[in-house]
Scaffold this motif. Sequence first.
Motif, PDB file in Angstrom:
ATOM      1  N   CYS A 166       0.818  -1.219   0.000  1.00  6.97           N
ATOM      2  CA  CYS A 166       0.000   0.000   0.000  1.00  6.97           C
ATOM      3  C   CYS A 166       0.855   1.274   0.000  1.00  6.97           C
ATOM      4  O   CYS A 166       1.702   1.476   0.874  1.00  6.97           O
ATOM      5  CB  CYS A 166      -0.899  -0.012   1.234  1.00  6.97           C
ATOM      6  SG  CYS A 166      -1.708   1.555   1.559  1.00  6.97           S
TER       7      CYS A 166
ATOM      8  N   CYS B 142      -9.868  -2.569   6.614  1.00 10.06           N
ATOM      9  CA  CYS B 142      -8.609  -2.779   5.911  1.00 10.06           C
ATOM     10  C   CYS B 142      -7.589  -3.416   6.829  1.00 10.06           C
ATOM     11  O   CYS B 142      -7.327  -2.916   7.931  1.00 10.06           O
ATOM     12  CB  CYS B 142      -8.079  -1.440   5.401  1.00 10.06           C
ATOM     13  SG  CYS B 142      -6.404  -1.588   4.784  1.00 10.06           S
TER      14      CYS B 142
ATOM     15  N   CYS C  41      -4.137  -1.205  -3.290  1.00  9.50           N
ATOM     16  CA  CYS C  41      -5.161  -1.280  -2.241  1.00  9.50           C
ATOM     17  C   CYS C  41      -6.004  -2.537  -2.388  1.00  9.50           C
ATOM     18  O   CYS C  41      -6.998  -2.553  -3.106  1.00  9.50           O
ATOM     19  CB  CYS C  41      -6.051  -0.042  -2.272  1.00  9.50           C
ATOM     20  SG  CYS C  41      -7.401  -0.136  -1.083  1.00  9.50           S
TER      21      CYS C  41
HETATM   22  S1  SF4 Z   1      -7.809   0.968   2.437  1.00 10.56           S
HETATM   23 FE1  SF4 Z   1      -6.341   0.638   0.785  1.00 10.56          FE
HETATM   24  S2  SF4 Z   1      -5.242   2.563   0.603  1.00 10.56           S
HETATM   25 FE2  SF4 Z   1      -6.242   2.536   2.620  1.00 10.56          FE
HETATM   26  S3  SF4 Z   1      -4.695   1.733   3.987  1.00 10.56           S
HETATM   27 FE3  SF4 Z   1      -5.957   0.037   3.290  1.00 10.56          FE
HETATM   28  S4  SF4 Z   1      -4.830  -0.802   1.555  1.00 10.56           S
HETATM   29 FE4  SF4 Z   1      -4.017   1.235   1.926  1.00 10.56          FE
END
Ligand code: SF4
Lengths: 395, 442
Positions: free
Chosen positions: B103, B138, B380
Amino acid sequence: MATSLNPQATADIVARANALFEDLSFGTARAWKEAVPGRKVVGYMPIYVPRELIHAADMLPLGIVGGGDQLEVIHGDAYYQSYICRIPRSTIELGVSGRLDFVDGMLFPSICDVIRNLSGMWKLMFPKVYSRYFDVPQNYRDDIGGNFYINELAELRHDLGELRGKPITDDELRSSIAVYNDNRRLIRELYALRAERPWQAPAAEVYLMVRAGLLLPVEEHSALLRHYLAAARAEERPMRDNCRVVLTGMFCEQPPLNLIKSLELSGCYVVDDDLLLVTRWLTGDVEIEGDPLRNLSSAFLHHSESTAAKYEPNQKEKGQHLVRAVKRTAAEGVIFAAPSFCDPALLERPMLQHVLKEAGIPYIAFKYAENSGQMQPIREQAGTFADSIKLWSAA
Amino acid sequence: MTTVKVATPKAAARAPAKEVIKDASMLKQKEMMAAHYDRLTSAPETGAKVAATFVPGNLNELVMCFDLLNNLPEVNAIQNGLRRVSGSYVLEAEKIGHSEDVCTYVKSDIGMMAKGNIAPNGKKFPNPDVLLLSYTGCFTFMKWFELLREQYKCETIMLHTPYMGDGKITKGMIDYMVKQLREEVIPTLERVSGVKFDIDRLRENLKRSSKAEDDLVRVLQSAKAKPSPIDAYFGGIYYIGPIFGAFRGTQDAIDYYRFLREEVEDRLAKGQGPVTPDGDMGKEKYRLVVEGPPNYTSFRQFWKMFYDEGAVVVASSYTKVGGVYDFGFRHDPSKPLETLAEYCLGVYTNRSLPMRIDMLVNYINEYEADGLLINSIKSCNSFSAGQLLMMREVEKRTGKPAAFVESDLVDPRYFSAANIKNRLESYFQMIDQKRSGANAAA
Ligand code: SF4
Ligand code: SF4
């Protein structure tokens, strides 16, 4: 298969495990299901599910860890962008190509966003199959994370009971816990044997033996492990002048078997690893007496492996499991091997490397994919690493 | 409503506007952001304590109960993307051992730290006193704050939000979260801040949140009109700034969203389309729903590819990443801890894939869109894994065409303008064909 402890040649046992490994149609699991009407199979992905619950419902837990380097991925690529790891696309391939058409349920453990999202894809693509995202707590207090986890376990237990048509009793669960305790003890024994005399139990063999545990009924697997342990101890094999390494980062998408073999051929004995963690996620016996869900929860909270998918509340503890693994197995270095695009393994890596640096433990790092074909660069890197460790220890 | 015109020489490309229109809401937001960064960077002098936390699951109402300042690393990464410095930060992080595969928000943040931790106002960010790891939507968040904890060696609080894998919120989930809030999060925040928790203060903050949320929803739903008075993706990113950032629960946020709503209602009454950086958008030709975050390093250029073609985004999933309000959820002061739990559970990326698909289908139908566009972000996984299936499902259920472009949030290496433009052009042609086919059939 034979259940007595007649001496068998290691090669025969390994050949059986290898045949299981290579069978991309899961013939043994299919045969198990067909043998008795009404039997059911529940698949699960990395990193950990309590297989005791599936077993207690008289079902076969089937570990699904992608397609490896022999599966031709035809449909799976249409579901994933090029910058996502391989395991979800080859798993989709297994599903779409009908190889998993005998599987009655699928569990997607809490490991990363890819597997998490795959759980929803499975629901849409295979609506007739029971599928569940299996959440685990990131809080390790019994009265907080524990209660949540017991709830999750109870829901899964309820669902599996429904799938069977009969609720799972406490006694059924207790006897499943006992069966898995036995299996975990054997796996620990296998790892201990390899750590002690890695030439007697080469990494690729150990891998195949553990992998068989994802495919066979647990009782059969335990018997297989006993045979292997006896055979591997009995057979004298030459000891090579290899260095000893711990492998880490391979907890989800699997490396090709060739990669594991290449490491040993290039001068590194693997004395510990984080492959197929489900088989030894719980690090000790689970208590049998008392409330089985509470016992499973307590083992999960207080006696389970550390890995990237788990939060480490204590900064001082971060990465220490790796240092301990190095010490326990008298390893001389660590190899970080992570699947390409694997966020958990790759984000974890720098933190672990800092800890190793502090502890003065040498390491190298590379990436792989389950279908990596070219082993030459990895062999060279591992070979150079082994040489430098030998030089360093001679100095 | 006040409108101020600010001349910008660079925005001259598109006639007739030669200046960027700054509405009262924009000026207010600018002022709020500047004040916020000043508060943060002057923390060492004022003695204010700082909590870092994430946008999804952002517990600003709670954080404010302890007089803590809220610093959001994702917002900093966005700022660095917009200011075109994120690229060098990402490279810096890779130089010090972070993989090219992970990321880029994390790497932008780590790279920024490595290069002195400079805030958009040119001053140094203070070190956080506490990392509030609100863990929802996430998996990367956990690693991100473990990485920061390693550097800052500060107190870290995990608040684990279970995933809505089965598309529902259960009592077990709420109990788990409330207990974490009550027995771990709040006592630690009390200890770090030295301020005693006052639940009435939390209730007041929550009351203010829900007021602003009402206005935000009115603004977002104005896009159901034809023409839409707003762009709910590119413009929407500005609209969500205060509420997804450090302002939810403040009087500032209430004022901002009131201004914004009045402006939008005014445009609606006049039948006007959205305001773009080049002035009023021309005739609305295409109405799109967009899934996925934008690219920030070429944000203007990306947006221009849409408005030059008369394409307006009427709804987007990204504007739900810090909270989904348009299906009825509001922060509820009558059950302060439960409502925080429900909020965290309901953020867009904590919803199962089938729920996300349902939302997008609903948007296409309700907002009478011509189709779905996915901007898939290379780094992501939370958003991107599964988007190709989402695209197919949405097409199947709505009969509307979908398209797929790829870029990255803050890594300029993955923005290929020519590629994206080509894809968009063929997509617009596809919509035209679909329409003429439909007309012929009628
Ligand atoms: S949602 Fe996506 S962009 Fe945001 S921290 Fe998680 S992996 Fe990274
Ligand atoms: S390989 Fe890594 S990123 Fe891919 S599914 Fe497994 S844990 Fe997730």
